[in-house]
Design a protein around this motif. Structure first.
Motif, PDB file in Angstrom:
ATOM      1  N   LEU A   1       0.828  -1.208   0.000  1.00  0.00           N
ATOM      2  CA  LEU A   1       0.000   0.000   0.000  1.00  0.00           C
ATOM      3  C   LEU A   1       0.865   1.262   0.000  1.00  0.00           C
ATOM      4  CD1 LEU A   1      -2.845   1.216   0.152  1.00  0.00           C
ATOM      5  CD2 LEU A   1      -2.652   1.101   2.633  1.00  0.00           C
ATOM      6  N   LEU A   2       1.915   1.269   0.794  1.00  0.00           N
ATOM      7  CA  LEU A   2       2.811   2.432   0.844  1.00  0.00           C
ATOM      8  C   LEU A   2       3.482   2.655  -0.511  1.00  0.00           C
ATOM      9  CD1 LEU A   2       4.037   4.717   2.495  1.00  0.00           C
ATOM     10  CD2 LEU A   2       5.712   3.074   3.403  1.00  0.00           C
ATOM     11  N   LEU A   3       3.935   1.585  -1.167  1.00  0.00           N
ATOM     12  CA  LEU A   3       4.539   1.734  -2.498  1.00  0.00           C
ATOM     13  C   LEU A   3       3.525   2.266  -3.507  1.00  0.00           C
ATOM     14  CD1 LEU A   3       6.770  -1.468  -2.771  1.00  0.00           C
ATOM     15  CD2 LEU A   3       7.544   0.914  -2.636  1.00  0.00           C
ATOM     16  N   LYS A   4       2.271   1.801  -3.410  1.00  0.00           N
ATOM     17  CA  LYS A   4       1.234   2.287  -4.314  1.00  0.00           C
ATOM     18  C   LYS A   4       0.963   3.771  -4.101  1.00  0.00           C
ATOM     19  CE  LYS A   4      -2.375  -0.061  -5.282  1.00  0.00           C
ATOM     20  NZ  LYS A   4      -3.617  -0.832  -5.255  1.00  0.00           N
ATOM     21  N   ILE A   5       0.928   4.196  -2.850  1.00  0.00           N
ATOM     22  CA  ILE A   5       0.683   5.606  -2.539  1.00  0.00           C
ATOM     23  C   ILE A   5       1.835   6.470  -3.059  1.00  0.00           C
ATOM     24  CG2 ILE A   5       0.549   7.298  -0.661  1.00  0.00           C
ATOM     25  CD1 ILE A   5      -1.000   5.091   0.934  1.00  0.00           C
ATOM     26  N   LEU A   6       3.058   6.033  -2.814  1.00  0.00           N
ATOM     27  CA  LEU A   6       4.225   6.811  -3.224  1.00  0.00           C
ATOM     28  C   LEU A   6       4.352   6.907  -4.738  1.00  0.00           C
ATOM     29  CD1 LEU A   6       6.804   5.392  -0.657  1.00  0.00           C
ATOM     30  CD2 LEU A   6       5.783   7.681  -0.638  1.00  0.00           C
ATOM     31  N   SER A   7       4.016   5.826  -5.430  1.00  0.00           N
ATOM     32  CA  SER A   7       4.221   5.780  -6.883  1.00  0.00           C
ATOM     33  C   SER A   7       2.989   6.205  -7.683  1.00  0.00           C
ATOM     34  CB  SER A   7       4.611   4.372  -7.305  1.00  0.00           C
ATOM     35  OG  SER A   7       3.524   3.481  -7.121  1.00  0.00           O
ATOM     36  N   GLY A   8       1.809   6.039  -7.096  1.00  0.00           N
ATOM     37  CA  GLY A   8       0.582   6.297  -7.839  1.00  0.00           C
ATOM     38  C   GLY A   8       0.293   5.204  -8.855  1.00  0.00           C
ATOM     39  N   MET A   9       0.937   4.037  -8.699  1.00  0.00           N
ATOM     40  CA  MET A   9       0.785   2.930  -9.657  1.00  0.00           C
ATOM     41  C   MET A   9       0.084   1.744  -9.014  1.00  0.00           C
ATOM     42  SD  MET A   9       4.598   2.859 -11.207  1.00  0.00           S
ATOM     43  CE  MET A   9       5.382   4.308 -11.864  1.00  0.00           C
ATOM     44  N   LYS A  10      -0.534   0.921  -9.863  1.00  0.00           N
ATOM     45  CA  LYS A  10      -1.104  -0.340  -9.402  1.00  0.00           C
ATOM     46  C   LYS A  10       0.028  -1.337  -9.201  1.00  0.00           C
ATOM     47  CE  LYS A  10      -3.915  -1.115 -12.801  1.00  0.00           C
ATOM     48  NZ  LYS A  10      -4.988  -1.697 -13.619  1.00  0.00           N
ATOM     49  N   ASN A  11      -0.206  -2.355  -8.397  1.00  0.00           N
ATOM     50  CA  ASN A  11       0.821  -3.360  -8.154  1.00  0.00           C
ATOM     51  C   ASN A  11       0.984  -4.305  -9.333  1.00  0.00           C
ATOM     52  OD1 ASN A  11       2.773  -4.870  -6.772  1.00  0.00           O
ATOM     53  ND2 ASN A  11       1.253  -6.281  -6.027  1.00  0.00           N
ATOM     54  N   THR A  12      -0.088  -4.606 -10.027  1.00  0.00           N
ATOM     55  CA  THR A  12      -0.016  -5.569 -11.124  1.00  0.00           C
ATOM     56  C   THR A  12      -0.224  -4.873 -12.458  1.00  0.00           C
ATOM     57  OG1 THR A  12      -2.356  -6.031 -10.844  1.00  0.00           O
ATOM     58  CG2 THR A  12      -0.824  -7.482  -9.706  1.00  0.00           C
ATOM     59  N   GLY A  13      -0.025  -5.618 -13.527  1.00  0.00           N
ATOM     60  CA  GLY A  13      -0.214  -5.057 -14.861  1.00  0.00           C
ATOM     61  C   GLY A  13       0.883  -4.088 -15.215  1.00  0.00           C
ATOM     62  N   PHE A  14       2.116  -4.411 -14.838  1.00  0.00           N
ATOM     63  CA  PHE A  14       3.249  -3.522 -15.047  1.00  0.00           C
ATOM     64  C   PHE A  14       3.895  -3.826 -16.381  1.00  0.00           C
ATOM     65  CE2 PHE A  14       4.235  -0.678 -11.814  1.00  0.00           C
ATOM     66  CZ  PHE A  14       5.469  -0.141 -12.114  1.00  0.00           C
ATOM     67  N   TYR A  15       3.686  -3.010 -17.376  1.00  0.00           N
ATOM     68  CA  TYR A  15       4.198  -3.304 -18.705  1.00  0.00           C
ATOM     69  C   TYR A  15       5.171  -2.257 -19.224  1.00  0.00           C
ATOM     70  CZ  TYR A  15       0.295  -6.440 -18.341  1.00  0.00           C
ATOM     71  OH  TYR A  15      -0.582  -7.391 -17.905  1.00  0.00           O
ATOM     72  N   GLN A  16       5.416  -1.173 -18.493  1.00  0.00           N
ATOM     73  CA  GLN A  16       6.282  -0.130 -19.020  1.00  0.00           C
ATOM     74  C   GLN A  16       7.757  -0.373 -18.750  1.00  0.00           C
ATOM     75  OE1 GLN A  16       3.818   1.411 -16.547  1.00  0.00           O
ATOM     76  NE2 GLN A  16       5.113   2.674 -15.299  1.00  0.00           N
ATOM     77  N   SER A  17       8.088  -1.496 -18.149  1.00  0.00           N
ATOM     78  CA  SER A  17       9.490  -1.805 -17.884  1.00  0.00           C
ATOM     79  C   SER A  17       9.665  -3.313 -17.894  1.00  0.00           C
ATOM     80  CB  SER A  17       9.898  -1.239 -16.517  1.00  0.00           C
ATOM     81  OG  SER A  17       9.330  -2.010 -15.487  1.00  0.00           O
ATOM     82  N   SER A  18      10.882  -3.746 -17.639  1.00  0.00           N
ATOM     83  CA  SER A  18      11.137  -5.188 -17.581  1.00  0.00           C
ATOM     84  C   SER A  18      10.646  -5.779 -16.262  1.00  0.00           C
ATOM     85  CB  SER A  18      12.633  -5.454 -17.752  1.00  0.00           C
ATOM     86  OG  SER A  18      13.353  -4.845 -16.699  1.00  0.00           O
TER      87      SER A  18
ATOM     88  N   MET B   1       8.638   7.788  -7.453  1.00  0.00           N
ATOM     89  CA  MET B   1       7.654   8.732  -6.924  1.00  0.00           C
ATOM     90  C   MET B   1       6.691   9.248  -7.988  1.00  0.00           C
ATOM     91  SD  MET B   1       8.288   8.797  -3.758  1.00  0.00           S
ATOM     92  CE  MET B   1       7.302  10.173  -3.245  1.00  0.00           C
ATOM     93  N   ASP B   2       5.422   9.328  -7.605  1.00  0.00           N
ATOM     94  CA  ASP B   2       4.384   9.922  -8.436  1.00  0.00           C
ATOM     95  C   ASP B   2       4.769  11.373  -8.697  1.00  0.00           C
ATOM     96  OD1 ASP B   2       2.036  11.170  -9.409  1.00  0.00           O
ATOM     97  OD2 ASP B   2       0.781   9.750  -8.329  1.00  0.00           O
ATOM     98  N   ILE B   3       4.547  11.832  -9.901  1.00  0.00           N
ATOM     99  CA  ILE B   3       4.908  13.202 -10.291  1.00  0.00           C
ATOM    100  C   ILE B   3       4.253  14.235  -9.375  1.00  0.00           C
ATOM    101  CG2 ILE B   3       3.065  13.502 -11.990  1.00  0.00           C
ATOM    102  CD1 ILE B   3       6.596  14.620 -12.671  1.00  0.00           C
ATOM    103  N   VAL B   4       3.059  13.928  -8.887  1.00  0.00           N
ATOM    104  CA  VAL B   4       2.339  14.840  -8.002  1.00  0.00           C
ATOM    105  C   VAL B   4       3.070  14.979  -6.662  1.00  0.00           C
ATOM    106  CG1 VAL B   4       0.165  15.184  -6.754  1.00  0.00           C
ATOM    107  CG2 VAL B   4       0.141  14.309  -9.085  1.00  0.00           C
ATOM    108  N   MET B   5       3.754  13.922  -6.237  1.00  0.00           N
ATOM    109  CA  MET B   5       4.414  13.916  -4.942  1.00  0.00           C
ATOM    110  C   MET B   5       5.893  14.299  -5.016  1.00  0.00           C
ATOM    111  SD  MET B   5       2.653  10.594  -3.234  1.00  0.00           S
ATOM    112  CE  MET B   5       3.274  10.939  -1.601  1.00  0.00           C
ATOM    113  N   LYS B   6       6.421  14.482  -6.232  1.00  0.00           N
ATOM    114  CA  LYS B   6       7.837  14.818  -6.370  1.00  0.00           C
ATOM    115  C   LYS B   6       8.072  16.241  -5.902  1.00  0.00           C
ATOM    116  CE  LYS B   6       9.690  11.730  -9.777  1.00  0.00           C
ATOM    117  NZ  LYS B   6      10.251  11.560 -11.093  1.00  0.00           N
ATOM    118  N   ASP B   7       9.010  16.388  -5.010  1.00  0.00           N
ATOM    119  CA  ASP B   7       9.396  17.695  -4.490  1.00  0.00           C
ATOM    120  C   ASP B   7      10.822  17.533  -3.987  1.00  0.00           C
ATOM    121  OD1 ASP B   7       9.769  20.112  -3.250  1.00  0.00           O
ATOM    122  OD2 ASP B   7       8.054  19.937  -1.902  1.00  0.00           O
TER     123      ASP B   7
END
Length: 157
Positions: free
Chosen positions: A29-46, A67-73
């Motif tokens: 959950l913390l990784l999802k919040i920080l990244s803004g990404m879903k845990n599965t269905g990851f196709y933009q990388s290896s 980090m999600d672009i919205v949270m980058k500071d």
């Protein structure tokens, strides 16, 4: 068996719930919040999922790319790296390696608490059924009846 993105490996693979299973779920959950990404269905990388992607960035010394672009500071970079470290500690494969929830709360609330380096997360290299098929467009699920119709008979216990 389809593995839930929040299910600890000891539960998903063996049906054993441990006192650290909730820690694993919190880490996802913390990784999802920080990244803004879903845990599965990851196709933009290896990487096969968010845990693998976060781990790849961590070991290549690029954790802030998660980090999600919205949270980058840039003023919060150290805090972001700390949160990613904590999340990765929570999703380590072996329950014994994960911190307890009280330790997680201490790590989150006290910036002076030193953090250990995380070990490789669970499910970071697990491929889905579709990914393991050489040519998924030609794959057809096996049917157990001639007319591709099945009947389920439900009986009460």
């Amino acid at each position: 068996m389809k593995r839930s993105g929040y299910m600890a490996p000891e539960y998903a693979l063996e049906g054993v719930f441990s006192v650290k299973s909730d820690v694993f779920s919190f880490g996802v959950l913390l990784l999802k919040i920080l990244s803004g990404m879903k845990n599965t269905g990851f196709y933009q990388s290896s990487s096969l999922n968010l845990l693998g992607y976060a781990w790849d960035l961590w070991i290549s010394s690029r954790p802030l790319e998660l980090m999600d672009i919205v949270m980058k500071d840039s003023s919060c970079a150290n805090a972001a790296i700390r949160y990613i470290n904590i999340a990765l500690l929570c999703v380590q494969e072996h329950a014994a390696d994960r911190p307890t929830m009280s330790e997680v709360v201490l790590m989150l609330s006290n910036e002076l608490t030193s953090l250990p380096s995380p070990k490789k997360p669970a499910f970071s290299n697990v491929r889905s059924m579709v990914d393991s098929i050489p040519n998924p467009s030609h794959w057809k699920p096996e049917t157990c009846s001639e007319n591709e119709l099945t009947i389920s008979d439900m009986d009460a216990r």
